[in-house]
Design a protein around this motif. Structure first.
Motif, PDB file in Angstrom:
ATOM      1  N   GLY A  88       0.791  -1.216   0.000  1.00 42.07           N
ATOM      2  CA  GLY A  88       0.000   0.000   0.000  1.00 42.07           C
ATOM      3  C   GLY A  88       0.829   1.275   0.000  1.00 42.07           C
ATOM      4  N   GLU A  89       1.840   1.348   0.850  1.00 40.83           N
ATOM      5  CA  GLU A  89       2.646   2.566   0.933  1.00 40.83           C
ATOM      6  C   GLU A  89       3.388   2.838  -0.371  1.00 40.83           C
ATOM      7  N   ARG A  90       3.867   1.784  -1.032  1.00 40.48           N
ATOM      8  CA  ARG A  90       4.573   1.970  -2.302  1.00 40.48           C
ATOM      9  C   ARG A  90       3.591   2.376  -3.394  1.00 40.48           C
ATOM     10  N   ALA A  91       2.383   1.837  -3.329  1.00 35.28           N
ATOM     11  CA  ALA A  91       1.366   2.237  -4.299  1.00 35.28           C
ATOM     12  C   ALA A  91       1.007   3.706  -4.134  1.00 35.28           C
ATOM     13  N   ARG A  92       0.916   4.149  -2.874  1.00 40.06           N
ATOM     14  CA  ARG A  92       0.608   5.552  -2.601  1.00 40.06           C
ATOM     15  C   ARG A  92       1.732   6.458  -3.107  1.00 40.06           C
ATOM     16  N   ASN A 139      -3.558  -7.392  -2.688  1.00 40.28           N
ATOM     17  CA  ASN A 139      -3.139  -6.839  -1.391  1.00 40.28           C
ATOM     18  C   ASN A 139      -1.921  -7.577  -0.828  1.00 40.28           C
ATOM     19  N   HIS A 140      -0.853  -6.827  -0.593  1.00 43.97           N
ATOM     20  CA  HIS A 140       0.360  -7.382   0.025  1.00 43.97           C
ATOM     21  C   HIS A 140       0.688  -6.627   1.308  1.00 43.97           C
ATOM     22  N   ARG A 195      -6.288  -7.186  15.790  1.00 41.48           N
ATOM     23  CA  ARG A 195      -6.596  -5.784  15.495  1.00 41.48           C
ATOM     24  C   ARG A 195      -5.526  -5.168  14.595  1.00 41.48           C
ATOM     25  N   GLY A 196      -4.266  -5.467  14.893  1.00 42.73           N
ATOM     26  CA  GLY A 196      -3.189  -4.940  14.072  1.00 42.73           C
ATOM     27  C   GLY A 196      -3.229  -5.489  12.660  1.00 42.73           C
ATOM     28  N   LEU A 197      -3.538  -6.771  12.529  1.00 40.30           N
ATOM     29  CA  LEU A 197      -3.652  -7.369  11.196  1.00 40.30           C
ATOM     30  C   LEU A 197      -4.761  -6.697  10.399  1.00 40.30           C
ATOM     31  N   ARG A 198      -5.878  -6.502  11.051  1.00 36.45           N
ATOM     32  CA  ARG A 198      -7.001  -5.884  10.333  1.00 36.45           C
ATOM     33  C   ARG A 198      -6.656  -4.465   9.897  1.00 36.45           C
ATOM     34  N   ARG A 199      -6.036  -3.694  10.786  1.00 35.98           N
ATOM     35  CA  ARG A 199      -5.661  -2.323  10.412  1.00 35.98           C
ATOM     36  C   ARG A 199      -4.725  -2.329   9.210  1.00 35.98           C
ATOM     37  N   GLU A 200      -3.730  -3.205   9.250  1.00 33.26           N
ATOM     38  CA  GLU A 200      -2.724  -3.255   8.184  1.00 33.26           C
ATOM     39  C   GLU A 200      -3.338  -3.680   6.852  1.00 33.26           C
ATOM     40  N   ILE A 201      -4.167  -4.694   6.881  1.00 30.73           N
ATOM     41  CA  ILE A 201      -4.745  -5.222   5.641  1.00 30.73           C
ATOM     42  C   ILE A 201      -5.834  -4.299   5.111  1.00 30.73           C
ATOM     43  N   GLU A 202      -6.649  -3.778   6.022  1.00 28.97           N
ATOM     44  CA  GLU A 202      -7.726  -2.889   5.598  1.00 28.97           C
ATOM     45  C   GLU A 202      -7.179  -1.585   5.036  1.00 28.97           C
ATOM     46  N   ALA A 203      -6.073  -1.113   5.592  1.00 31.98           N
ATOM     47  CA  ALA A 203      -5.457   0.101   5.052  1.00 31.98           C
ATOM     48  C   ALA A 203      -5.012  -0.122   3.610  1.00 31.98           C
ATOM     49  N   ALA A 204      -4.427  -1.284   3.347  1.00 30.48           N
ATOM     50  CA  ALA A 204      -4.013  -1.592   1.975  1.00 30.48           C
ATOM     51  C   ALA A 204      -5.217  -1.759   1.065  1.00 30.48           C
ATOM     52  N   GLN A 205      -6.304  -2.348   1.587  1.00 28.69           N
ATOM     53  CA  GLN A 205      -7.524  -2.472   0.792  1.00 28.69           C
ATOM     54  C   GLN A 205      -8.002  -1.094   0.327  1.00 28.69           C
ATOM     55  N   THR A 206      -8.005  -0.155   1.256  1.00 24.06           N
ATOM     56  CA  THR A 206      -8.456   1.198   0.926  1.00 24.06           C
ATOM     57  C   THR A 206      -7.510   1.865  -0.062  1.00 24.06           C
ATOM     58  N   THR A 207      -6.208   1.798   0.214  1.00 26.58           N
ATOM     59  CA  THR A 207      -5.213   2.429  -0.650  1.00 26.58           C
ATOM     60  C   THR A 207      -5.271   1.874  -2.065  1.00 26.58           C
ATOM     61  N   LEU A 208      -5.209   0.568  -2.177  1.00 28.54           N
ATOM     62  CA  LEU A 208      -5.160  -0.054  -3.499  1.00 28.54           C
ATOM     63  C   LEU A 208      -6.490   0.064  -4.228  1.00 28.54           C
ATOM     64  N   GLY A 209      -7.584  -0.014  -3.470  1.00 29.17           N
ATOM     65  CA  GLY A 209      -8.889   0.147  -4.100  1.00 29.17           C
ATOM     66  C   GLY A 209      -9.064   1.524  -4.707  1.00 29.17           C
ATOM     67  N   GLU A 210      -8.611   2.558  -3.992  1.00 26.81           N
ATOM     68  CA  GLU A 210      -8.733   3.920  -4.493  1.00 26.81           C
ATOM     69  C   GLU A 210      -7.891   4.136  -5.742  1.00 26.81           C
ATOM     70  N   ILE A 211      -6.675   3.598  -5.750  1.00 20.61           N
ATOM     71  CA  ILE A 211      -5.768   3.857  -6.861  1.00 20.61           C
ATOM     72  C   ILE A 211      -6.071   2.961  -8.059  1.00 20.61           C
ATOM     73  N   ALA A 212      -6.318   1.678  -7.796  1.00 22.29           N
ATOM     74  CA  ALA A 212      -6.532   0.726  -8.888  1.00 22.29           C
ATOM     75  C   ALA A 212      -7.961   0.744  -9.413  1.00 22.29           C
ATOM     76  N   GLY A 213      -8.880   1.299  -8.635  1.00 28.66           N
ATOM     77  CA  GLY A 213     -10.257   1.363  -9.083  1.00 28.66           C
ATOM     78  C   GLY A 213     -11.086   0.148  -8.715  1.00 28.66           C
ATOM     79  N   ALA A 214     -10.488  -0.840  -8.061  1.00 28.97           N
ATOM     80  CA  ALA A 214     -11.209  -2.032  -7.608  1.00 28.97           C
ATOM     81  C   ALA A 214     -10.498  -2.578  -6.380  1.00 28.97           C
ATOM     82  N   ARG A 215     -11.271  -2.950  -5.384  1.00 27.96           N
ATOM     83  CA  ARG A 215     -10.672  -3.491  -4.169  1.00 27.96           C
ATOM     84  C   ARG A 215     -10.077  -4.863  -4.444  1.00 27.96           C
TER      85      ARG A 215
END
Length: 281
Positions: free
Chosen positions: A119-123, A141-142, A156-176
């Motif tokens: 996610g961070e590299r995609a951003r 999602n990686h 909780r930490g896993l969910r935050r990490e994975i969900e953040a990437a879901q949001t990041t990649l979904g916004e940029i790629a156009g699909a979750r």
């Protein structure tokens, strides 16, 4: 597909109910039995402690085995319905130097691939992610940060990490994303419930080339092509790519060898979502 995947598996995309695997259920039973034994007879504590320790060791070993399905569903090959297809998966990008060259190589062979992006590299490089999608590839999602202690993280930490990437990649790629790959393939028993809640499926690989460590592209290609067969899921890297003696990322020559071998054998390259969830592709 490994033996634990032979049952019907829900298609990725929608949240699903988590069901503990026999290993996780057995570990829970051991813990409960240990508590009962201690309550009935405190003198049994060495046996109770030994059972609990053994169960933890078994869970840890399962998490350290990237291709294991002992902790939950794990795609290690494409389903039988994929036929004469293979999936090329490319991790740790996007990389501003390597990823565009990988895309050009895929275009030259009319091949499609699945990019497991951080996610961070995609951003940091959104245009490259957009280009990946524009050229007909899939973005999955990686994790958001690719932390080295990912497998030691709680639910909780896993969910935050994975969900953040879901949001990041979904916004940029156009699909979750529909699929998740753990950093280094390492995980713990808390991961599968999180993936179920997010509608993600874990995907590992059939074989890997270790192209982040090996500077010999021919050796990387041999590892990937040893036993090469239809329905393989192959792992390479555009991020953290090792370089050969001439400073070239080894992924380029290794990927070229794989694509030529696929063409020679009549294998089509598909994305994971095309092969596993064709209705969603």
């Amino acid at each position: 597909m490994n033996s634990a995947m032979r049952a019907v598996v829900p298609a990725p995309g929608d949240p699903r109910r988590w069901r503990p695997t026999p290993l996780i259920g057995g570990a829970a039973a051991v813990h409960a039995g240990a508590l009962v034994a201690l309550a009935a007879s405190p003198a049994t504590w060495p046996w109770a402690a030994g059972g609990v320790i053994a169960s933890h060791l078994a869970l840890t070993a399962a998490g350290l085995w990237p291709r294991s399905a002992l902790l939950g569903h794990n795609w290690t090959t494409l389903p039988e319905s994929a036929g004469a297809c293979i999936a090329i998966t490319i991790d740790d990008g996007p990389d501003p130097e390597v990823t565009p060259r990988v895309l050009d190589l895929l275009d030259a062979h009319r091949a499609r691939a699945t990019f497991f992006c951080i996610g961070e590299r995609a951003r940091a490089h959104p245009r490259i992610v957009e280009e990946i999608v524009a050229r007909g590839h899939a973005v999955e999602n990686h994790s958001q940060r690719h932390r080295h202690d990912f497998s030691l993280t709680g639910p909780r930490g896993l969910r935050r990490e994975i969900e953040a990437a879901q949001t990041t990649l979904g916004e940029i790629a156009g699909a979750r994303p529909l699929f998740f790959r753990a950093p280094a393939g390492l995980r713990n028993p808390f991961l599968e419930p999180v993936l179920c809640a997010l509608g993600l499926h874990l995907a590992s690989w059939t074989r890997r080339g270790f192209d982040t460590r090996t500077g010999d592209a021919a050796l990387v290609a041999r590892r990937l092509l040893n036993g090469f067969a239809a329905r393989d899921i192959l792992l390479l890297h555009d991020g953290h790519a090792a370089q050969d003696a001439h400073g070239e990322p080894v992924v380029l020559a290794a990927l070229g060898a794989v694509l030529r071998a696929a063409a020679e054998r009549g294998f089509e390259t598909v994305t994971l979502r095309e092969a596993i969830a064709p209705k969603l592709g």
